[in-house]
Design an enzyme around this catalytic site. Structure first.
Site, short mmCIF file in Angstrom:
data_model
loop_
_atom_site.label_atom_id
_atom_site.label_comp_id
_atom_site.label_asym_id
_atom_site.label_seq_id
_atom_site.Cartn_x
_atom_site.Cartn_y
_atom_site.Cartn_z
N ASP A 130 -0.80 114.49 43.51
CA ASP A 130 0.43 114.96 44.14
C ASP A 130 0.59 114.43 45.56
O ASP A 130 1.70 114.30 46.06
CB ASP A 130 0.46 116.50 44.14
N LEU A 151 7.58 119.54 46.73
CA LEU A 151 8.59 119.02 47.67
C LEU A 151 8.36 117.56 48.00
O LEU A 151 9.25 116.87 48.49
CB LEU A 151 8.50 119.81 48.98
N ARG A 152 7.13 117.09 47.73
CA ARG A 152 6.83 115.69 48.03
C ARG A 152 7.69 114.75 47.19
O ARG A 152 7.89 113.60 47.56
CB ARG A 152 5.35 115.39 47.80
N ALA A 153 8.18 115.25 46.07
CA ALA A 153 9.02 114.40 45.21
C ALA A 153 10.24 113.91 45.98
O ALA A 153 10.50 112.71 46.04
CB ALA A 153 9.44 115.17 43.97
N THR A 167 9.37 111.65 49.22
CA THR A 167 9.06 110.26 48.85
C THR A 167 10.28 109.52 48.33
O THR A 167 10.54 108.38 48.70
CB THR A 167 7.98 110.26 47.74
#
Ligand SMILES: [Zn+2]
Length: 402
Positions: A252, A333-335, A338
């Protein structure tokens, strides 16, 4: 100003003169398409006598468009949060990472062993830098100079002590005082940190690296000493899934995920072989063959980096993307961080100041794949079943009470 001195910023959008002579691409897309389109002249066999291996030219790598795009986006925008290359052996993962050496952009670098920067003084006062730098600053001397981004490779069998730093034994012996030696993470500040076979790395080391990457800094405590270092690096990991899994928490933490396959097209495979063969015969010849284009690519990357801060992502473009992430059932939230940062880099490489839905579309697979956790989906489904069961049991209990 002569034609050669013309900088990319000075060239109007419609200008036909824009670096035409140096290379035939003006956008990242053209650059990537260009890579596969050139055939080598017949090579003259020659024995290469080199003590140091030179990097294979990035533009000579055949195919592997997504891997090359991910690496270029990482050079343009460090905020994409790292790149993970997943694929079997022999698919040019390490070659591609090392090939970035000749197209790395330039950043402001510390001139001091301890990595002191003028911005340290702005944020933390004069005591935030070492005594030498404090003196230099007082005398009006520069603490930093433009320097190229470096590729720092994590050696195999590295120890936690090497990664975060430890007591500098030499200084302790020579000067009878203790000082902390900078670790690999501090040396990786503003650079690329490459970890081959990241799935085989010890847990304590990978946790230290990921924490530093997330914070952009880290603190080492050794004996009575402690030191805080900047560690703003682009992490590039590669792994062969046949050799072991990567913990989902680690997966992740990587922004872009690229699945690297072997080349399918026989023509491409032959071309790849020819280039590798030409490189082994005479490294400098092949490098010279790509020199102009490589310099052009390096200029494009540098100019995209400068353009990046001007690139805006309008809400009307971002909102449907957020809805799509929700629809896919992605929690991290990294989706979107990025995805959006990669899109901004892609628009910057195209010389634009606004992200379009097409930009989002191009980088979406890299940013969104392998984000849905089977475990989390199962966990939530189990939770729903459990909740319903509880509600049912509680209703029964209430009836009994009445
Ligand atoms: Zn210093």
């Amino acid at each position: 100003m002569s034609q050669n001195e013309l900088s990319l910023q000075d060239v109007p959008e419609t200008g036909e003169t824009k670096e035409r002579q140096a290379h035939p691409f003006h956008t990242l897309k053209e650059l990537l398409d260009y890579v596969s389109g050139r055939t080598l002249p017949a090579a003259t066999p020659e024995e290469a006598v080199l003590s140091e291996p030179l990097p294979f030219p990035f533009l000579a790598i055949v195919g592997q468009r997504e891997m090359k795009l991910a690496l270029l986006l990482g050079l343009i925008n460090p905020l994409i949060g790292g790149i993970l290359l997943i694929g079997p052996r022999g698919t040019a993962k390490t070659t591609a990472v090392r090939s970035l050496l000749d197209i790395l952009p330039s950043v402001e670098r510390s001139l001091c062993y301890y990595g002191c920067l003028p911005e340290d003084i702005q944020t933390g006062g004069i005591s935030a830098v070492c005594p030498d730098c404090a003196k230099k600053y007082g005398e009006g001397l520069p603490l930093s100079a433009p320097g190229r981004v470096r590729l720092v490779e994590l050696p195999l069998n590295t120890r936690l002590e090497d990664v975060v730093g430890g007591i500098d034994e030499q200084v302790s012996i020579d000067h009878d005082r203790k000082r902390i030696r900078r670790g690999i993470l501090a040396r990786a500040d503003r650079n690329l940190l490459y970890i081959d076979e990241i799935n085989l790395l010890a847990d304590d080391i990978i946790d230290a690296i990921l924490d530093a990457a997330a914070q952009g800094a880290y603190t080492v405590h050794r004996d009575s000493l402690s030191a805080t270092y900047r560690a703003r690096f682009v992490l590039i990991g590669s792994m062969n899934p046949e050799e072991g899994h990567l913990r989902p928490q680690i997966m992740d933490r990587f922004g872009l995920r690229v699945i690297v396959h072997g080349l399918d097209d026989p023509t491409q495979r032959l071309e790849a072989y020819n280039r590798v063969h030409a490189f082994h015969n005479n490294q400098r010849n092949l490098i010279a063959f790509y020199r102009d284009e490589m310099q052009g690519a390096a200029r494009e990357i540098q100019s995209a980096r400068q353009q990046l801060s001007k690139v805006d992502l309008p809400d009307k473009v971002a909102n449907p993307a957020i809805r799509l992430i929700h629809k896919l059932g992605i929690d991290s939230l990294r989706a979107e961080i990025t995805w959006f940062e990669a899109s901004r880099a892609y628009a910057a490489a195209d010389g634009r100041s606004r992200v379009t839905p097409q930009d989002l579309q191009v980088v979406a697979p890299m940013a969104l794949r392998l984000r849905r956790s089977k475990f989390m989906t199962g966990f939530f489904n189990d939770q729903i079943v459990e909740e319903e069961e509880l509600v049912g049991l509680l209703a029964g209990l209430n009836r009994k009470v009445k």
